[in-house]
Design a protein around this motif. Structure first.
Motif: not given
Length: 247
Positions: A98-111, A130-136, A196-204
């Motif tokens: 599995x991947x755990x997607x932490x703070x992936x706020x950009x929907x393009x990255x998530x997609x 609450x810590x992710x881009x919405x699935x849209x 765990x994959x974190x937002x590159x700006x915030x990290x783990x």
């Protein structure tokens, strides 16, 4: 009901088990060959779905975007599973990644992550409420429709995910550029793993690192800051797939 748009997302939506209410196609002679392909796919899969032709302006208003490629669909919503329900579903299955997607706020990255993950056989992605881009629709389009085939696992947050997965026998690893071990040092096809994959700006966060089994990195040829998170996901997902190909 929700709307998604774009050629590949609509085709993949039709192929999936999601409920589709109606498909809307631009009333344009230039796009008719593709629309015939869509209708043929519905017939091939024996899907009875209402479809209609509308103006480009109506499609743009419906999708809130001009990038709809002349086609959109109304459907019952994206399918997700709570983390407890997912763990019950997999039972005693041994080999899961599995991947755990932490703070992936950009929907393009998530997609993009979902597209690589599904294509390369990753078992699923844990996403936070609450810590992710919405699935849209943007996620659906960027994933080229892979979102409709992906296992989307919802968790309250990072600590909830770590606790539940470790309790279910998963080795939970954080991806960090300064880690000592490489991701290539692990046999990802043997056992239960979650990375765990974190937002590159915030990290783990340090607090998260204290609760996991260890950190790993992708070795770099150049002294450079970091990779985009979706690129990181693609490399790790390919390593997971490669280990299966190598057998």
């Amino acid at each position: 009901m929700e709307y998604i748009f774009g050629k590949n997302p609509v085709i993949e939506l039709i192929k999936s088990g999601h409920e589709v209410s109606e498909i809307f196609m631009e009333n344009s002679p230039a796009k008719k060959p593709f629309f015939r392909e869509v209708i043929a796919k519905m017939r091939e899969l024996k899907k009875v779905i209402k479809y209609s032709y509308v103006t480009r302006e109506k499609l743009t208003n419906m999708c809130l975007s001009p990038d709809h490629q002349g086609i959109a669909a109304e459907f019952g919503g994206f399918k997700t599973a709570g983390i407890q329900a997912y763990l019950k579903e997999i039972g005693k299955k041994e080999d899961i990644f599995l991947f755990i997607l932490d703070c992936i706020h950009d929907p393009h990255n998530l997609g993009a992550i979902l597209r690589s993950s599904y294509s390369l056989g990753v078992s699923g992605c844990v996403i936070f409420e609450k810590r992710s881009a919405k699935i849209n629709a943007t996620v659906a389009k960027t994933s080229a429709g892979a979102v409709f085939h992906s296992k989307l696992i919802m968790s309250e947050g990072i600590f909830d995910a770590i606790t539940n997965l470790r309790g279910a026998g998963f080795t939970v690893l954080g991806c960090e550029m300064n880690a000592e071990k490489n991701i290539f040092d692990y046999n990802l096809k043997k056992g239960r793993y979650a990375v765990i994959l974190s937002n590159e700006g915030e990290g783990l966060s340090g607090k998260s690192q204290s609760k996991i089994d260890g950190t790993v990195k992708i070795p770099m040829a150049a002294d450079f800051d970091s990779l985009n998170v979706s690129v990181t996901a693609g490399i790790i997902a390919y390593e997971y797939a490669r280990q299966g190909f190598a057998k």
